[in-house]
Write a protein that holds these residues in place. Structure first.
Motif, PDB file in Angstrom:
ATOM      1  N   GLY A  89       0.225  -1.267   0.155  1.00 35.59           N
ATOM      2  CA  GLY A  89       0.125   0.069  -0.217  1.00 35.59           C
ATOM      3  C   GLY A  89       0.613   1.037   0.211  1.00 35.59           C
ATOM      4  O   GLY A  89       0.130   2.414  -0.530  1.00 35.59           O
ATOM      5  N   ARG A  90       1.791   0.730  -0.434  1.00 37.35           N
ATOM      6  CA  ARG A  90       3.259   2.412   0.009  1.00 37.35           C
ATOM      7  C   ARG A  90       4.029   2.607  -0.947  1.00 37.35           C
ATOM      8  O   ARG A  90       4.900   3.638  -1.578  1.00 37.35           O
ATOM      9  N   GLN A  91       3.587   1.622  -2.223  1.00 37.42           N
ATOM     10  CA  GLN A  91       3.902   1.982  -3.458  1.00 37.42           C
ATOM     11  C   GLN A  91       4.109   3.499  -3.979  1.00 37.42           C
ATOM     12  O   GLN A  91       5.701   3.467  -5.129  1.00 37.42           O
ATOM     13  N   ALA A  92       3.330   3.935  -3.854  1.00 39.63           N
ATOM     14  CA  ALA A  92       3.838   5.339  -4.498  1.00 39.63           C
ATOM     15  C   ALA A  92       4.420   6.292  -4.186  1.00 39.63           C
ATOM     16  O   ALA A  92       5.137   6.874  -4.602  1.00 39.63           O
ATOM     17  N   ALA A  93       4.591   6.433  -2.797  1.00 41.50           N
ATOM     18  CA  ALA A  93       5.258   7.315  -1.422  1.00 41.50           C
ATOM     19  C   ALA A  93       6.965   6.362  -2.119  1.00 41.50           C
ATOM     20  O   ALA A  93       7.925   7.054  -2.112  1.00 41.50           O
ATOM     21  N   PHE A  94       6.861   5.071  -2.181  1.00 40.35           N
ATOM     22  CA  PHE A  94       8.496   4.507  -2.740  1.00 40.35           C
ATOM     23  C   PHE A  94       8.536   4.975  -3.695  1.00 40.35           C
ATOM     24  O   PHE A  94      10.047   5.632  -3.500  1.00 40.35           O
ATOM     25  N   ARG A  95       8.091   5.105  -4.765  1.00 37.76           N
ATOM     26  CA  ARG A  95       8.322   5.722  -5.793  1.00 37.76           C
ATOM     27  C   ARG A  95       8.695   7.096  -5.709  1.00 37.76           C
ATOM     28  O   ARG A  95       9.349   7.313  -6.627  1.00 37.76           O
ATOM     29  N   GLU A  96       7.965   7.921  -4.825  1.00 35.44           N
ATOM     30  CA  GLU A  96       8.777   9.585  -5.376  1.00 35.44           C
ATOM     31  C   GLU A  96       9.297   9.274  -4.271  1.00 35.44           C
ATOM     32  O   GLU A  96      10.643  10.144  -5.040  1.00 35.44           O
ATOM     33  N   GLY A  97       9.833   8.530  -3.616  1.00 39.49           N
ATOM     34  CA  GLY A  97      11.246   9.087  -2.189  1.00 39.49           C
ATOM     35  C   GLY A  97      12.574   8.200  -3.415  1.00 39.49           C
ATOM     36  O   GLY A  97      13.443   8.960  -3.651  1.00 39.49           O
ATOM     37  N   LEU A  98      11.996   6.920  -4.104  1.00 35.45           N
ATOM     38  CA  LEU A  98      12.695   6.793  -5.775  1.00 35.45           C
ATOM     39  C   LEU A  98      13.287   7.533  -6.395  1.00 35.45           C
ATOM     40  O   LEU A  98      14.666   7.843  -6.681  1.00 35.45           O
ATOM     41  N   ALA A  99      12.496   8.252  -6.590  1.00 29.72           N
ATOM     42  CA  ALA A  99      12.718   9.437  -7.462  1.00 29.72           C
ATOM     43  C   ALA A  99      13.429  10.585  -7.261  1.00 29.72           C
ATOM     44  O   ALA A  99      14.291  10.914  -8.095  1.00 29.72           O
ATOM     45  N   LEU A 100      13.405  10.634  -6.160  1.00 29.00           N
ATOM     46  CA  LEU A 100      13.874  12.421  -5.256  1.00 29.00           C
ATOM     47  C   LEU A 100      15.340  11.465  -4.994  1.00 29.00           C
ATOM     48  O   LEU A 100      16.686  12.601  -5.239  1.00 29.00           O
ATOM     49  N   ALA A 101      15.320  10.144  -4.809  1.00 31.95           N
ATOM     50  CA  ALA A 101      16.868   9.994  -4.041  1.00 31.95           C
ATOM     51  C   ALA A 101      17.641   9.783  -5.776  1.00 31.95           C
ATOM     52  O   ALA A 101      18.842  10.012  -5.531  1.00 31.95           O
ATOM     53  N   VAL A 102      17.855  10.051  -7.053  1.00 31.43           N
ATOM     54  CA  VAL A 102      18.191   9.672  -7.751  1.00 31.43           C
ATOM     55  C   VAL A 102      18.257  11.266  -8.642  1.00 31.43           C
ATOM     56  O   VAL A 102      19.265  11.316  -8.944  1.00 31.43           O
ATOM     57  N   LYS A 103      17.990  12.121  -8.390  1.00 31.59           N
ATOM     58  CA  LYS A 103      17.663  13.466  -8.312  1.00 31.59           C
ATOM     59  C   LYS A 103      18.796  13.676  -7.505  1.00 31.59           C
ATOM     60  O   LYS A 103      19.839  14.501  -8.233  1.00 31.59           O
ATOM     61  N   TYR A 104      19.202  13.094  -5.800  1.00 33.95           N
ATOM     62  CA  TYR A 104      20.639  13.676  -5.036  1.00 33.95           C
ATOM     63  C   TYR A 104      21.335  12.792  -5.518  1.00 33.95           C
ATOM     64  O   TYR A 104      22.354  13.330  -5.958  1.00 33.95           O
ATOM     65  N   ALA A 105      21.555  11.768  -5.798  1.00 31.20           N
ATOM     66  CA  ALA A 105      22.271  11.061  -6.589  1.00 31.20           C
ATOM     67  C   ALA A 105      23.093  11.209  -7.302  1.00 31.20           C
ATOM     68  O   ALA A 105      24.758  11.603  -7.694  1.00 31.20           O
ATOM     69  N   LYS A 106      22.115  11.835  -8.271  1.00 34.22           N
ATOM     70  CA  LYS A 106      22.846  12.749  -9.837  1.00 34.22           C
ATOM     71  C   LYS A 106      23.658  13.981  -9.714  1.00 34.22           C
ATOM     72  O   LYS A 106      24.572  14.013 -10.594  1.00 34.22           O
ATOM     73  N   THR A 107      22.540  14.579  -7.931  1.00 35.17           N
ATOM     74  CA  THR A 107      23.545  15.909  -7.903  1.00 35.17           C
ATOM     75  C   THR A 107      24.961  15.229  -7.309  1.00 35.17           C
ATOM     76  O   THR A 107      26.219  16.632  -7.948  1.00 35.17           O
ATOM     77  N   LEU A 108      25.119  14.519  -7.229  1.00 37.70           N
ATOM     78  CA  LEU A 108      26.967  14.099  -6.486  1.00 37.70           C
ATOM     79  C   LEU A 108      27.049  12.915  -7.317  1.00 37.70           C
ATOM     80  O   LEU A 108      28.575  12.554  -6.037  1.00 37.70           O
ATOM     81  N   GLY A 109      26.578  12.738  -7.662  1.00 37.42           N
ATOM     82  CA  GLY A 109      27.356  11.941  -9.170  1.00 37.42           C
ATOM     83  C   GLY A 109      27.312  10.280  -8.388  1.00 37.42           C
ATOM     84  O   GLY A 109      28.594   9.112  -8.225  1.00 37.42           O
TER      85      GLY A 109
END
Length: 235
Positions: A82-102
């Motif tokens: 039931g938390r798949q949507a929140a998981f995907r939102e968190g994943l998108a944000l993590a990818v954003k910052y991971a790219k920023t930090l390389g």
């Protein structure tokens, strides 16, 4: 295994251990043998002070997703129905910052059995949710020695079996979750040599709580380097 790759200071976001000393931990990481260090970063914290703090000091090699709603007992969302949507939102944000930090890897936390439910009753649904989210997120694993020993043991065979899928290694002694040379169940010098023999070229993250000063606690690393140097001189 290149010396600078054998490790990464695990820098936890607020709420984890000695967070009052976070700046000191980051600076200590930059001054330690882990000058190519790892940062485990929850994006919600990184959006604040974390990005500016880390960028000039260290290289992040592992970023973590949001833990979810900690007030409701959540600690990761990967296997929470039931938390798949929140998981995907968190994943998108993590990818954003991971790219920023390389940062090349993201840590996906499975989470806990939802409050008010029984593990046995939720097991199949949680497994299905986890598989769904894993398929959505990535095809590379991070192998956490501490949790692997607690949950399954058989570390040698597990490392050998899953080695083609392993993109990151984290260490912490069992049961205390302190430095690898602290009293405990795991023979880390043996495991480090095993990783070298398997051809591991990634980073080894220090996923433990130091018993004292962080830099002084890195004596286990110097001892391992010295033992390997002595072995090589014999041959």
């Amino acid at each position: 295994m290149e010396s600078q790759r054998l490790g990464g200071c695990s820098l936890q976001p607020p709420g984890y251990g000695q967070m009052w000393a976070l700046t000191d931990q980051v600076q200590g990481c930059g001054a330690s043998p882990f000058h190519m260090g790892a940062g485990i970063l929850v994006p919600g914290w990184l959006a604040g002070q974390g990005s500016g703090l880390l960028l000039p000091l260290t290289r992040a090699v592992l970023a973590a997703l949001s833990l979810g709603d900690e007030d409701k007992g959540e600690k990761g969302l990967g296997a929470v129905p039931g938390r798949q949507a929140a998981f995907r939102e968190g994943l998108a944000l993590a990818v954003k910052y991971a790219k920023t930090l390389g940062c090349p890897r993201i840590h996906l936390m499975a989470g806990r059995v939802p409050v008010g439910t029984e593990r046995a009753a939720m097991a199949l649904e949680m497994e299905a949710t986890f598989i769904e989210n894993l398929r959505y997120a990535a095809d590379i694993l991070a192998q956490d020695i501490f949790h692997c020993q607690i949950m399954d043991g058989n570390l040698t065979r597990n490392l050998e079996m899953y080695f083609p899928l392993i993109g990151h290694i984290q260490v912490g002694q069992v049961p205390g979750r302190h430095e690898p040379n602290s009293p405990g169940e795991v023979n880390f010098p043996y495991l480090f040599q095993l990783l070298e023999s398997l051809g591991y070229e990634g980073y080894v993250g220090c996923e433990y709580t130091p018993q004292g000063n962080t830099l002084e606690g890195l004596g286990w690393l110097h001892a391992y380097w010295e033992s390997r140097s002595q072995q090589q001189r014999r041959y």
